[in-house]
Write an enzyme that holds these catalytic residues in place. Structure first.
Site, PDB file in Angstrom:
ATOM      1  CB  CYS A 141     -27.864  64.001  73.801  1.00 27.75           C
ATOM      2  SG  CYS A 141     -28.623  64.179  72.198  1.00 27.75           S
ATOM      3  CG  HIS A 157     -23.833  65.489  73.723  1.00 28.48           C
ATOM      4  ND1 HIS A 157     -23.723  64.362  72.936  1.00 28.48           N
ATOM      5  CD2 HIS A 157     -24.882  66.196  73.229  1.00 28.48           C
ATOM      6  CE1 HIS A 157     -24.658  64.391  72.009  1.00 28.48           C
ATOM      7  NE2 HIS A 157     -25.374  65.497  72.161  1.00 28.48           N
ATOM      8  CG  ASN A 211     -25.606  65.076  68.495  1.00 26.65           C
ATOM      9  OD1 ASN A 211     -25.574  64.063  69.179  1.00 26.65           O
ATOM     10  ND2 ASN A 211     -26.327  66.135  68.825  1.00 26.65           N
TER      11      ASN A 211
HETATM   12  N1  ACO Z   1     -26.099  74.583  55.249  1.00 25.19           N
HETATM   13  C1  ACO Z   1     -26.150  75.854  54.856  1.00 25.19           C
HETATM   14  N2  ACO Z   1     -26.875  76.787  55.466  1.00 25.19           N
HETATM   15  C2  ACO Z   1     -27.588  76.402  56.543  1.00 25.19           C
HETATM   16  C3  ACO Z   1     -27.578  75.090  57.023  1.00 25.19           C
HETATM   17  C4  ACO Z   1     -26.810  74.148  56.319  1.00 25.19           C
HETATM   18  N3  ACO Z   1     -26.722  72.838  56.683  1.00 25.19           N
HETATM   19  N4  ACO Z   1     -28.376  75.005  58.105  1.00 25.19           N
HETATM   20  C5  ACO Z   1     -28.867  76.242  58.325  1.00 25.19           C
HETATM   21  N5  ACO Z   1     -28.394  77.086  57.385  1.00 25.19           N
HETATM   22  C6  ACO Z   1     -28.650  78.496  57.216  1.00 25.19           C
HETATM   23  C7  ACO Z   1     -29.918  78.920  57.907  1.00 25.19           C
HETATM   24  O1  ACO Z   1     -31.017  78.671  57.049  1.00 25.19           O
HETATM   25  C8  ACO Z   1     -29.666  80.414  58.105  1.00 25.19           C
HETATM   26  O2  ACO Z   1     -29.934  81.059  56.883  1.00 25.19           O
HETATM   27  P1  ACO Z   1     -30.611  82.522  56.891  1.00 25.19           P
HETATM   28  O3  ACO Z   1     -29.646  83.398  57.652  1.00 25.19           O
HETATM   29  O4  ACO Z   1     -30.705  82.835  55.431  1.00 25.19           O
HETATM   30  O5  ACO Z   1     -31.913  82.333  57.592  1.00 25.19           O
HETATM   31  C9  ACO Z   1     -28.167  80.480  58.333  1.00 25.19           C
HETATM   32  O6  ACO Z   1     -27.633  79.229  57.857  1.00 25.19           O
HETATM   33  C10 ACO Z   1     -27.756  80.670  59.766  1.00 25.19           C
HETATM   34  O7  ACO Z   1     -28.470  79.818  60.575  1.00 25.19           O
HETATM   35  P2  ACO Z   1     -28.325  79.927  62.111  1.00 25.19           P
HETATM   36  O8  ACO Z   1     -29.417  79.148  62.758  1.00 25.19           O
HETATM   37  O9  ACO Z   1     -28.139  81.347  62.492  1.00 25.19           O
HETATM   38  O10 ACO Z   1     -26.927  79.200  62.364  1.00 25.19           O
HETATM   39  P3  ACO Z   1     -26.209  78.950  63.740  1.00 25.19           P
HETATM   40  O11 ACO Z   1     -24.928  79.665  63.750  1.00 25.19           O
HETATM   41  O12 ACO Z   1     -27.115  79.119  64.937  1.00 25.19           O
HETATM   42  O13 ACO Z   1     -25.875  77.394  63.627  1.00 25.19           O
HETATM   43  C11 ACO Z   1     -26.604  75.265  64.398  1.00 25.19           C
HETATM   44  C12 ACO Z   1     -26.932  76.455  63.529  1.00 25.19           C
HETATM   45  C13 ACO Z   1     -25.354  74.590  63.872  1.00 25.19           C
HETATM   46  C14 ACO Z   1     -27.771  74.281  64.317  1.00 25.19           C
HETATM   47  C15 ACO Z   1     -26.373  75.745  65.855  1.00 25.19           C
HETATM   48  O14 ACO Z   1     -27.411  76.588  66.264  1.00 25.19           O
HETATM   49  C16 ACO Z   1     -26.262  74.579  66.824  1.00 25.19           C
HETATM   50  O15 ACO Z   1     -25.362  73.774  66.747  1.00 25.19           O
HETATM   51  N6  ACO Z   1     -27.172  74.525  67.781  1.00 25.19           N
HETATM   52  C17 ACO Z   1     -27.147  73.437  68.744  1.00 25.19           C
HETATM   53  C18 ACO Z   1     -27.703  72.232  68.067  1.00 25.19           C
HETATM   54  C19 ACO Z   1     -27.509  71.016  68.882  1.00 25.19           C
HETATM   55  O16 ACO Z   1     -26.535  70.895  69.601  1.00 25.19           O
HETATM   56  N7  ACO Z   1     -28.461  70.092  68.748  1.00 25.19           N
HETATM   57  C20 ACO Z   1     -28.473  68.883  69.400  1.00 25.19           C
HETATM   58  C21 ACO Z   1     -28.163  69.018  70.878  1.00 25.19           C
HETATM   59  S1  ACO Z   1     -29.094  68.085  71.910  1.00 25.19           S
HETATM   60  C22 ACO Z   1     -28.944  66.622  71.348  1.00 25.19           C
HETATM   61  O17 ACO Z   1     -27.851  66.249  71.022  1.00 25.19           O
HETATM   62  C23 ACO Z   1     -30.154  65.799  71.165  1.00 25.19           C
END
Ligand code: ACO
Length: 317
Positions: free
Chosen positions: A108, A242, A272
């Site tokens: 990215c 980003h 993204n």
């Molecule tokens: N729908 C519903 N529930 C979901 C989903 C979904 N799509 N995805 C995950 N959950 C659930 C999980 O299973 C978890 O359930 P549990 O509590 O029963 O285990 C719950 O939601 C909470 O999950 P968390 O991981 O705590 O959620 P978080 O607040 O951390 O958000 C997210 C997750 C959105 C992925 C966040 O961590 C994030 O954005 N991280 C950065 C990701 C990123 O930027 N990636 C790419 C960057 S680098 C690049 O661009 C290549």
């Protein structure tokens, strides 16, 4: 170096959160509150090459150049149909350019890495006009049954033409070799009956780790380039970050103590789009006449690697 033209192209198919909630255990409410994404564009009938060609042609048109004026093409791309030749080679022929071309994979952060390379060519006088194109199809990398990752990404392409000038005030790029938080691995066994794409393992991501790395690296990269370019956050018109998660953008905004309107975003429409996200946003701002000559901009990105990068530039169009 300065930017003299911008262009972008997006797939026609928009996939909304509601559509995803019909095939996955997810909801519009979860995706919107955790990420800011409402829909993403996914390649279906269009191809990544066609998007890259359209984005490049639009950037050339915006710069008032033709493909034969290009001295180099740098294409940021993570996956496409071919392992070799590179997407930039295919694109070079499609647009009718006659210059050398390379692909670059800094995930990215690819746009900032590509600009940094382009600047070296321009500074040393090896090139006058360079096409920097980011063309990404992360929808191919995710497992569409895996709600943790597939809801986050979208496809798209965007380009800038850069030329000689002194608009870029400071760059900072980094790599910390850290595979675990985010990777996509090819299967090692060779099976001639399975296409490489089918045989690939899906993207693996530890969302919480990536989130923390993203915020801390973006904050420190922005500080670094502001210092290098002897500017302050107050001097900056827009911070183009980003587009990975609206909460990452808001956290960086809070650290810089700058108002919300300085952090434009379009993640709600596109998700993204990997390295294409900043140039897509830049093209939107440019075409909407939101950028004025003399405006100072910051670009800041982070991605798998872990790679990060930022730069400060003056808008000169
Ligand atoms: N729908 C519903 N529930 C979901 C989903 C979904 N799509 N995805 C995950 N959950 C659930 C999980 O299973 C978890 O359930 P549990 O509590 O029963 O285990 C719950 O939601 C909470 O999950 P968390 O991981 O705590 O959620 P978080 O607040 O951390 O958000 C997210 C997750 C959105 C992925 C966040 O961590 C994030 O954005 N991280 C950065 C990701 C990123 O930027 N990636 C790419 C960057 S680098 C690049 O661009 C290549």
């Amino acid at each position: 170096m300065k930017i003299i033209g911008t262009g972008s192209a997006m797939p026609s198919l928009a996939v909304t959160n509601e559509m995803l909630s019909e095939i996955l255990d997810t909801s519009d409410e979860w995706i919107t509150t955790r990420t800011g994404i409402k829909q993403r564009r996914i390649l279906s009938e269009d191809t990544l090459t066609a998007l890259a060609v359209s984005a490049s042609q639009r950037a050339l048109e915006s710069a008032g150049l033709i493909a034969q004026d290009l001295d180099y093409i740098v294409c940021s791309n993570v996956v496409n149909n071919f392992v070799t030749p590179s997407l930039s080679c295919i694109l070079q022929g499609e647009i009718g350019a006659g210059c050398p071309s390379i692909d670059l994979n800094a995930a990215c952060t690819g746009f900032i890495y590509a600009l940094d390379i382009a600047e070296s060519f321009i500074k040393t006088g090896r090139a006058e006009n360079i096409l920097v194109i980011c063309a990404e199809q992360p929808s191919r990398m995710v497992n569409w049954k895996e709600r943790n990752t597939c809801v986050l990404f979208g496809d798209g392409a965007a380009a800038v033409i850069v030329s000689k000038g002194d608009a870029f005030k400071g760059f900072h790029i980094t790599t910390q070799s850290k595979i675990e938080p985010l990777y996509y691995q090819r299967k090692l066994e060779f099976n001639p009956y399975v296409s490489q794409a089918d045989g690939d393992a899906p993207l693996i991501m530890n969302g919480k780790d990536v989130f923390k790395l993203a915020v801390s690296s973006s904050v420190s990269d922005i500080r670094n380039v502001l210092e290098k370019s002897k500017t302050t956050a107050d001097d900056i018109k827009y911070f183009l970050l980003h587009q990975a998660n609206i909460r990452i953008i808001e956290s960086v905004r809070d650290f810089t103590k700058q108002p919300d309107e300085k952090f434009p975003h379009n993640i709600e429409k596109y998700g993204n789009t990997s390295s294409a996200s900043i140039p897509i946003l830049l093209d939107e701002l440019h075409k909407a006449n939101k950028l004025e000559k003399g405006d100072l901009l910051v670009f800041s990105a982070f991605g798998a690697g872990f790679t990060t990068g930022a730069c400060v530039l003056e808008w000169t169009i």
